[in-house]
Design a protein around this motif. Structure first.
Motif, PDB file in Angstrom:
ATOM      1  N   ARG A 185      -2.427  -1.854   2.708  1.00 41.96           N
ATOM      2  CA  ARG A 185      -2.060  -2.022   1.299  1.00 41.96           C
ATOM      3  C   ARG A 185      -0.805  -1.226   0.999  1.00 41.96           C
ATOM      4  O   ARG A 185      -0.333  -0.448   1.815  1.00 41.96           O
ATOM      5  N   ASP A 186      -0.304  -1.387  -0.215  1.00 39.70           N
ATOM      6  CA  ASP A 186       0.850  -0.630  -0.677  1.00 39.70           C
ATOM      7  C   ASP A 186       0.569   0.871  -0.537  1.00 39.70           C
ATOM      8  O   ASP A 186      -0.469   1.368  -0.991  1.00 39.70           O
ATOM      9  N   VAL A 187       1.483   1.585   0.094  1.00 38.83           N
ATOM     10  CA  VAL A 187       1.273   2.998   0.408  1.00 38.83           C
ATOM     11  C   VAL A 187       1.118   3.835  -0.858  1.00 38.83           C
ATOM     12  O   VAL A 187       0.230   4.682  -0.942  1.00 38.83           O
ATOM     13  N   ASP A 188       1.962   3.618  -1.848  1.00 39.11           N
ATOM     14  CA  ASP A 188       1.864   4.419  -3.076  1.00 39.11           C
ATOM     15  C   ASP A 188       0.538   4.191  -3.791  1.00 39.11           C
ATOM     16  O   ASP A 188      -0.048   5.132  -4.339  1.00 39.11           O
ATOM     17  N   THR A 189       0.037   2.975  -3.764  1.00 41.51           N
ATOM     18  CA  THR A 189      -1.266   2.686  -4.369  1.00 41.51           C
ATOM     19  C   THR A 189      -2.372   3.420  -3.615  1.00 41.51           C
ATOM     20  O   THR A 189      -3.279   3.992  -4.231  1.00 41.51           O
ATOM     21  N   LEU A 190      -2.284   3.425  -2.294  1.00 41.49           N
ATOM     22  CA  LEU A 190      -3.276   4.150  -1.498  1.00 41.49           C
ATOM     23  C   LEU A 190      -3.236   5.646  -1.796  1.00 41.49           C
ATOM     24  O   LEU A 190      -4.283   6.293  -1.893  1.00 41.49           O
ATOM     25  N   ILE A 191      -2.035   6.184  -1.936  1.00 42.02           N
ATOM     26  CA  ILE A 191      -1.901   7.611  -2.257  1.00 42.02           C
ATOM     27  C   ILE A 191      -2.536   7.902  -3.613  1.00 42.02           C
ATOM     28  O   ILE A 191      -3.312   8.852  -3.756  1.00 42.02           O
ATOM     29  N   GLU A 192      -2.216   7.092  -4.607  1.00 42.95           N
ATOM     30  CA  GLU A 192      -2.807   7.294  -5.939  1.00 42.95           C
ATOM     31  C   GLU A 192      -4.324   7.196  -5.905  1.00 42.95           C
ATOM     32  O   GLU A 192      -5.018   8.012  -6.513  1.00 42.95           O
ATOM     33  N   ASP A 193      -4.844   6.204  -5.190  1.00 46.51           N
ATOM     34  CA  ASP A 193      -6.297   6.029  -5.109  1.00 46.51           C
ATOM     35  C   ASP A 193      -6.961   7.219  -4.402  1.00 46.51           C
ATOM     36  O   ASP A 193      -8.000   7.705  -4.839  1.00 46.51           O
TER      37      ASP A 193
END
Length: 126
Positions: free
Chosen positions: A22-30
């Motif tokens: 998945r999108d890396v920034d989304t994974l970081i936020e999650d």
């Protein structure tokens, strides 16, 4: 939050990326449970560096693994730990001994009983 806990979350984000791409920034936020601009930039950079350079790091790791073993044969959690370790080495902001110790501890926490030895050996050589 302690740096060890942040490092663990960064490794989990890389692990999730390996599983779901998945999108890396989304994974970081999650994973960090906050907006990307509220995550320590060191750990955002760590995750991005690990993901962006995964192929290069895989080559380094394959050179170090024992004959008959390949990076792709390792479990996703071991691969995430090694990618994060390589990323931190490349970032050159933390002493090598600290990096190795932190990822060995993560291997002890998340991997099979003896996986920490592999993590220690590979990161020590790299």
């Amino acid at each position: 939050m302690k740096r060890s806990q942040e490092r663990e979350k960064a490794m989990i984000a890389v692990y999730q990326y390996l599983l779901v791409n998945r999108d890396v920034d989304t994974l970081i936020e999650d994973t960090f449970e906050r907006k990307i601009d509220k995550v320590d930039s060191y750990f955002t950079q760590l995750v991005h560096t690990a993901v962006d350079n995964a192929d290069t790091y895989e080559g380094y790791i394959n050179e170090v693994l024992k004959e008959g073993w390949k990076f792709s044969r390792l479990g996703a959690i071991e691969r995430a730990i090694l990618l994060c370790g390589c990323s931190e080495f490349e970032m050159k902001q933390t002493q090598a001994a600290v990096i190795i110790d932190e990822y060995v501890e993560l291997a002890k926490k998340f991997c099979d009983e003896d996986a920490y030895r592999l993590i220690n050996r590979v990161l020590d050589i790299i």
